[in-house]
Write an enzyme that holds these catalytic residues in place. Structure first.
Site, mmCIF file in Angstrom:
data_model
loop_
_atom_site.group_PDB
_atom_site.id
_atom_site.type_symbol
_atom_site.label_atom_id
_atom_site.label_comp_id
_atom_site.label_asym_id
_atom_site.label_seq_id
_atom_site.Cartn_x
_atom_site.Cartn_y
_atom_site.Cartn_z
ATOM 1 N N SER A 112 20.801 -65.965 -18.733
ATOM 2 C CA SER A 112 21.768 -66.561 -17.779
ATOM 3 C C SER A 112 23.202 -66.124 -18.126
ATOM 4 O O SER A 112 23.987 -66.913 -18.640
ATOM 5 C CB SER A 112 21.616 -68.083 -17.701
ATOM 6 O OG SER A 112 21.371 -68.706 -18.932
ATOM 7 N N SER A 138 18.940 -63.173 -29.354
ATOM 8 C CA SER A 138 19.807 -64.148 -30.042
ATOM 9 C C SER A 138 18.972 -65.274 -30.674
ATOM 10 O O SER A 138 19.405 -65.902 -31.637
ATOM 11 C CB SER A 138 20.858 -64.715 -29.077
ATOM 12 O OG SER A 138 20.246 -65.338 -27.973
HETATM 13 P P1 ADP Z 1 15.589 -64.249 -27.343
HETATM 14 O O1 ADP Z 1 14.561 -65.198 -26.811
HETATM 15 O O2 ADP Z 1 16.975 -64.836 -27.330
HETATM 16 O O3 ADP Z 1 15.538 -62.897 -26.691
HETATM 17 P P2 ADP Z 1 13.919 -64.142 -29.683
HETATM 18 O O4 ADP Z 1 13.711 -65.564 -30.045
HETATM 19 O O5 ADP Z 1 12.824 -63.452 -28.928
HETATM 20 O O6 ADP Z 1 15.304 -64.003 -28.894
HETATM 21 O O7 ADP Z 1 14.229 -63.292 -30.990
HETATM 22 C C1 ADP Z 1 15.141 -63.707 -31.965
HETATM 23 C C2 ADP Z 1 14.835 -63.048 -33.313
HETATM 24 O O8 ADP Z 1 15.848 -63.429 -34.236
HETATM 25 C C3 ADP Z 1 13.501 -63.475 -33.905
HETATM 26 O O9 ADP Z 1 12.892 -62.355 -34.517
HETATM 27 C C4 ADP Z 1 13.897 -64.526 -34.954
HETATM 28 O O10 ADP Z 1 12.980 -64.601 -36.011
HETATM 29 C C5 ADP Z 1 15.250 -63.990 -35.422
HETATM 30 N N1 ADP Z 1 16.156 -65.036 -35.956
HETATM 31 C C6 ADP Z 1 16.862 -64.930 -37.122
HETATM 32 N N2 ADP Z 1 17.579 -66.056 -37.358
HETATM 33 C C7 ADP Z 1 17.337 -66.891 -36.318
HETATM 34 C C8 ADP Z 1 17.784 -68.214 -36.007
HETATM 35 N N3 ADP Z 1 18.626 -68.895 -36.799
HETATM 36 N N4 ADP Z 1 17.328 -68.774 -34.873
HETATM 37 C C9 ADP Z 1 16.491 -68.092 -34.063
HETATM 38 N N5 ADP Z 1 16.025 -66.853 -34.301
HETATM 39 C C10 ADP Z 1 16.447 -66.232 -35.423
#
Ligand code: ADP
Length: 198
Positions: free
Chosen positions: A105, A35
């Site tokens: 969580s 996300s």
């Molecule tokens: P999580 O930590 O929730 O598992 P990540 O941060 O590892 O998710 O991965 C999220 C992915 O979504 C990344 O590749 C990021 O570049 C992409 N993404 C696209 N739009 C957004 C946004 N608005 N905010 C955060 N990530 C985003």
């Protein structure tokens, strides 16, 4: 001369906040895998460091290879994972440090437990919101593909529940905002709460 250690009172949180010139808070980011919690958390930490705040970032993946490496993904272990990290957050907050947490969580029960351990005045819940289909398309770590093949049991959103937070302090819809917009929004939200006033 009175010996300094004759005073048994511990140095309090507000003394530490005064020294650090900041107010400690816990930013708790919850959301599905993919996300955007880690992406936003890392960028936010950098932005706050630029502004001279002392910040600690806790990320699920890192915590699970260290302090919580004996835990798996049953609901009981997920709860214990968050219980420990919430206790660690409490220690940091009492030391005057701002924390950013990136943990799925998944349930209301788990997040309420974290909030109760940390204290409701310090706990700021941020829902990092993106539909499952979007997170699955991003599939940052290739884990959704594995989960769909049944290779990862108890995967959040597929074979394990995720409760939509009913009352978050902030929602960032990462399917409709750029990373920059999401980070700016988080920054606007947190800055007034951690800025030190004499
Ligand atoms: P999580 O930590 O929730 O598992 P990540 O941060 O590892 O998710 O991965 C999220 C992915 O979504 C990344 O590749 C990021 O570049 C992409 N993404 C696209 N739009 C957004 C946004 N608005 N905010 C955060 N990530 C985003």
């Amino acid at each position: 001369m009175e010996l300094f250690f004759s005073d048994k009172k511990p140095v309090g949180r507000s003394d530490k906040e005064q020294r650090l010139k900041q107010k400690a808070k816990v930013l708790w980011m919850t959301g599905l895998s993919g996300s955007g919690k880690t992406t936003i958390g890392l960028a936010l930490e950098k932005e706050l460091c630029k502004r001279e705040f002392l910040v600690m970032l806790f990320d699920g993946d890192l915590v699970r290879t260290g302090i919580n490496k004996n835990l798996k993904f049953s609901m009981e272990d997920r709860k214990e994972n968050i219980r420990r990290i919430a206790e660690v957050n409490k220690l940091f907050v009492n030391c005057g440090i701002v924390t950013i947490n990136c943990f799925i969580s998944p349930t209301n029960e788990i997040r309420t437990m974290a909030k109760n351990i940390i204290g409701k005045d310090d706990f700021l819940e941020v829902f990092i919101s993106a539909p499952l289909e979007i997170c699955e398309t991003r599939d940052v770590k290739g884990i959704y593909a594995k989960a769909r093949k049944g290779e990862i049991p108890e995967f959040t959103g597929i074979s394990s529940p995720f409760d939509i937070p009913p009352n978050p302090d902030l929602v960032l819809k990462t399917d409709r905002m750029s990373v920059e917009e999401s980070v700016q929004c988080a920054l606007d939200f947190i800055l007034p709460k951690i800025t030190f006033q004499k």
